[in-house]
Scaffold this motif. Structure first.
Motif, mmCIF file in Angstrom:
data_model
loop_
_atom_site.group_PDB
_atom_site.id
_atom_site.type_symbol
_atom_site.label_atom_id
_atom_site.label_comp_id
_atom_site.label_asym_id
_atom_site.label_seq_id
_atom_site.Cartn_x
_atom_site.Cartn_y
_atom_site.Cartn_z
ATOM 1 N N ARG A 74 0.822 -1.216 0.000
ATOM 2 C CA ARG A 74 0.000 0.000 0.000
ATOM 3 C C ARG A 74 0.856 1.266 0.000
ATOM 4 O O ARG A 74 0.397 2.327 -0.411
ATOM 5 N N CYS A 75 2.087 1.166 0.514
ATOM 6 C CA CYS A 75 2.956 2.338 0.570
ATOM 7 C C CYS A 75 4.400 1.899 0.380
ATOM 8 O O CYS A 75 4.697 0.698 0.345
ATOM 9 N N ASP A 76 5.292 2.887 0.268
ATOM 10 C CA ASP A 76 6.701 2.608 0.003
ATOM 11 C C ASP A 76 7.544 2.591 1.267
ATOM 12 O O ASP A 76 8.575 1.920 1.314
ATOM 13 N N LEU A 77 7.132 3.346 2.274
ATOM 14 C CA LEU A 77 7.922 3.399 3.499
ATOM 15 C C LEU A 77 7.032 3.753 4.683
ATOM 16 O O LEU A 77 5.946 4.315 4.528
ATOM 17 N N VAL A 78 7.543 3.411 5.871
ATOM 18 C CA VAL A 78 6.905 3.773 7.133
ATOM 19 C C VAL A 78 7.993 4.301 8.053
ATOM 20 O O VAL A 78 8.941 3.569 8.369
ATOM 21 N N PRO A 79 7.912 5.550 8.498
ATOM 22 C CA PRO A 79 8.914 6.056 9.435
ATOM 23 C C PRO A 79 8.602 5.605 10.852
ATOM 24 O O PRO A 79 7.492 5.161 11.160
ATOM 25 N N GLY A 80 9.628 5.686 11.720
ATOM 26 C CA GLY A 80 9.400 5.488 13.145
ATOM 27 C C GLY A 80 9.256 4.057 13.596
ATOM 28 O O GLY A 80 8.460 3.769 14.488
ATOM 29 N N VAL A 81 10.034 3.141 13.019
ATOM 30 C CA VAL A 81 9.979 1.744 13.446
ATOM 31 C C VAL A 81 11.279 1.373 14.147
ATOM 32 O O VAL A 81 12.331 1.987 13.916
ATOM 33 N N ALA A 82 11.227 0.353 14.987
ATOM 34 C CA ALA A 82 12.432 -0.108 15.672
ATOM 35 C C ALA A 82 13.436 -0.631 14.647
ATOM 36 O O ALA A 82 13.087 -1.406 13.746
ATOM 37 N N SER A 83 14.678 -0.218 14.791
ATOM 38 C CA SER A 83 15.702 -0.576 13.803
ATOM 39 C C SER A 83 15.938 -2.075 13.706
ATOM 40 O O SER A 83 16.352 -2.576 12.657
ATOM 41 N N ALA A 84 15.680 -2.801 14.793
ATOM 42 C CA ALA A 84 15.957 -4.238 14.810
ATOM 43 C C ALA A 84 14.800 -5.079 14.264
ATOM 44 O O ALA A 84 14.891 -6.304 14.240
ATOM 45 N N LEU A 85 13.752 -4.436 13.795
ATOM 46 C CA LEU A 85 12.588 -5.172 13.301
ATOM 47 C C LEU A 85 12.994 -6.044 12.113
ATOM 48 O O LEU A 85 13.610 -5.564 11.164
ATOM 49 N N GLU A 86 12.633 -7.315 12.157
ATOM 50 C CA GLU A 86 13.116 -8.262 11.159
ATOM 51 C C GLU A 86 12.169 -8.468 9.983
ATOM 52 O O GLU A 86 12.572 -9.013 8.951
ATOM 53 N N SER A 87 10.926 -8.059 10.099
ATOM 54 C CA SER A 87 9.953 -8.330 9.035
ATOM 55 C C SER A 87 10.062 -7.363 7.869
ATOM 56 O O SER A 87 9.401 -7.546 6.843
ATOM 57 N N VAL A 88 10.892 -6.315 8.018
ATOM 58 C CA VAL A 88 11.078 -5.304 6.987
ATOM 59 C C VAL A 88 12.565 -4.977 6.882
ATOM 60 O O VAL A 88 13.374 -5.430 7.689
ATOM 61 N N ALA A 89 12.927 -4.192 5.873
ATOM 62 C CA ALA A 89 14.280 -3.653 5.775
ATOM 63 C C ALA A 89 14.279 -2.266 6.407
ATOM 64 O O ALA A 89 13.400 -1.453 6.103
ATOM 65 N N THR A 90 15.215 -2.010 7.282
ATOM 66 C CA THR A 90 15.233 -0.739 8.008
ATOM 67 C C THR A 90 16.458 0.089 7.635
ATOM 68 O O THR A 90 17.537 -0.444 7.379
#
Length: 259
Positions: A74-90
């Protein structure tokens, strides 16, 4: 002839790229529909540097929102996520924040540690995520210490009828309904600058209550795992605009620690 050339130019001119950003429409200080949050400001900065048109996909920051938005395309990016989150590229982190011990300035409490014995007798407010074990680190840490009966929970999602949905816990503190609160730094800091002198903020100690229970997090921009070129562009902009980003974060009360 000139008219034909102009018409041809209009048809062949490249369209401006679009940057689709998923954000919460009512979650200050992070974002809102009016564009007043610091994540709104970051989205504008990224779009401007990319020469792109910024378009929002408004989506409440509930649990599972990344699966339903970013990962669903639905979108290209989401700001404000934990850097260690594994389900996405941060991206590389653009700030670091902590859970805070929040007290009323007038009470002159000096509690800093989760192991302070005063916590057993004070009325404590904590932010909660849900009832299935996915609560905030301070809630888990207090439970591990047997501090339960004097703890009152406030949902992170908050009440969307309010202008500041997450601030019920801080309103309860200010009203004397609780004695102390454990609150995510951006929420507490934004409340503090809008209510000068009312509350005192102290980073929770220890910063890591065991390897699986951090009280401090690096924060990044998330993109899909298969969109590494976009992550690289974001990293380049974050590095180039670092000073501007830090100044913006500090205007919302954040310490914007180096990461």
């Amino acid at each position: 002839m000139l008219a034909a050339l102009l018409l041809t130019a209009c048809h062949t001119a490249p369209e401006k790229p679009v940057l689709r950003v998923c954000a919460d429409p009512n979650n200050m200080p992070f974002s809102n529909r009016k564009g007043e949050g610091y994540e709104n400001a970051l989205a504008r900065l990224l779009a401007r540097d990319m020469g792109a048109e910024l378009r929002y996909v408004w989506w409440a920051q509930r649990r599972g929102n990344l699966r339903e938005t970013l990962r669903a395309g639905r979108c290209d990016l989401v700001p404000g996520v934990a850097s260690a989150l594994e389900s996405v590229a941060t991206s590389t982190p653009y700030y670091r924040a902590s859970y805070m011990v929040v007290t009323r300035t007038s009470d002159r409490l000096t509690i800093r540690s989760l192991d302070d014995p005063h916590l057993k007798r004070l009325q404590i407010g904590v932010q909660l995520v849900g009832d299935d074990g996915s609560n905030t680190p301070p809630a888990h840490a207090l439970t591990r210490r047997g501090i339960i009966s004097n703890v009152r929970g406030f949902m992170v999602q908050g009440d969307y009828r309010r202008a500041f949905p997450q601030e019920a816990i801080l309103d309860a503190l200010a009203a004397g309904q609780i004695d102390i609160a454990f609150v995510w730094e951006p929420v507490a800091a934004y409340y503090a600058i809008r209510h000068p002198g009312m509350i005192r903020l102290t980073p929770v100690s220890p910063a890591f209550d065991g390897p699986a229970l951090p009280m401090i997090y690096d924060v990044s921009v998330a993109v899909r795992k298969d969109d590494l070129p976009l992550r690289q562009r974001i990293d380049t902009i974050l590095q180039r605009r670092h000073g501007e980003i830090v100044r913006r974060l500090r205007s919302y009360g954040l310490r914007a620690d180096e990461v």
